[in-house]
Design an enzyme around this catalytic site. Structure first.
Site, mmCIF file in Angstrom:
data_model
loop_
_atom_site.group_PDB
_atom_site.id
_atom_site.type_symbol
_atom_site.label_atom_id
_atom_site.label_comp_id
_atom_site.label_asym_id
_atom_site.label_seq_id
_atom_site.Cartn_x
_atom_site.Cartn_y
_atom_site.Cartn_z
ATOM 1 N N GLU A 43 39.168 30.225 16.560
ATOM 2 C CA GLU A 43 39.000 29.710 17.914
ATOM 3 C C GLU A 43 40.301 29.849 18.682
ATOM 4 O OE1 GLU A 43 35.419 27.797 16.173
ATOM 5 O OE2 GLU A 43 37.489 27.771 15.502
ATOM 6 N N THR A 44 40.157 30.164 19.960
ATOM 7 C CA THR A 44 41.272 30.144 20.898
ATOM 8 C C THR A 44 40.917 29.169 22.012
ATOM 9 O OG1 THR A 44 41.853 32.444 20.408
ATOM 10 C CG2 THR A 44 42.712 31.512 22.449
#
Length: 285
Positions: A43-44
């Site tokens: 995830e970013t």
């Protein structure tokens, strides 16, 4: 624009779960998705200041935007603290697709309230679940409690899959293609396998979410929140305002420690927290 790589749910570099964090003023979602696919973290988080105590945070896997992500939230607030956008010993709010949720910053330890906890359907086809991981169906369950695989959510839906022994948990051989199809067919994000057979902490877990391009994660805050509520409803956990420790990532060589607690007897809510370590910081041109 500042860009961070941060290991969340750990006090040591290269432990926990890494996340990318971008602090920006006006990026569009097309750029966010392409950037997340480029850096390829599970995830970013893309963080935008709304006012003095509220931030909009969008979470992207390499393939999809998701409503909420625990470890990327921890990473995002670690980045904001480093960037002097927030202060110690304050409570802030994050606007997400799962709603507006509070995050407490206390001596560089981050505690985030989860979305309203929910339990979903039971999964009683042990044979099908066992085949996804190449284990005997008799290994599903718990030695001490009557635990049945069940969907649970504090922001994202996962199947809580109880495994009787730590040995079996470590021996899981996930068929990622089959898991992706199974979770898609059941409108579930992933499978959170766990065991109570551990000498340290309440439970040790492994999380699989290939439907969203994440084969296995070393720390998942939202899934741990869902597991906390599942264990509470199954009378494994009984105390309010008590911090419980959950372990994850040990089988991957990235040990993670996640703290969770249940608050508010009238409307039980799950709080999940942990530490984070900055690995690198740079700029996006």
């Amino acid at each position: 624009m500042d860009y961070y790589v941060i290991d969340a749910f750990t006090e040591s570099k290269f432990g926990g779960n890494p996340a990318g964090v971008v602090i920006h003023k006006d990026l569009d979602e097309k750029f966010m998705q392409k950037f997340a696919a480029e850096v390829r973290f599970f995830e970013t988080a893309f963080v935008k200041n709304i006012n003095n105590n509220t931030f909009e945070i969008k979470f992207f896997t390499p393939t999809n935007e998701v409503e909420l992500c625990g470890h990327a939230t921890i990473a995002a607030f670690k980045a904001l603290l480093d960037n002097n956008d927030i202060k110690e010993n304050h409570t802030y709010f994050m606007k997400t697709l799962a709603g507006i949720l509070p995050v407490e910053v206390n001596r560089s330890f981050f505690l985030m309230e989860q979305d309203k906890p929910k339990l979903g359907g039971l999964f009683k086809d042990y044979e099908a679940l066992a085949n996804l991981f190449s284990i005997d169906k008799d290994q599903i369950g718990s030695k001490e409690f009557h635990l049945v695989p069940q969907a649970a959510s504090t922001g994202l839906w996962d199947i809580m899959l109880p495994i009787k022994t730590k040995e079996t948990l470590y021996a899981l051989k996930p068929d990622f293609k089959a898991i992706a199809k199974y979770t898609e067919n059941n409108a579930i994000g992933g499978i959170h396998a766990f065991t109570l057979d551990c000498s340290k902490g309440i439970a040790e877990s492994r999380n699989f979410c290939p439907l969203y391009g994440i084969n296995e994660e070393s720390a998942t805050g939202t899934s741990t929140g869902a597991l906390t509520y599942y264990l509470f409803k199954n009378k494994v956990l009984n105390d309010f305002d008590k911090e419980y420790t959950f372990l994850q990532g040990y089988s991957m060589g990235r040990p993670s420690t996640i703290v969770a607690k249940i608050v508010d007897k009238r409307y039980p809510t799950v709080i999940v927290g942990g530490n984070a370590v900055i690995l690198t910081k740079g700029e996006i041109y």
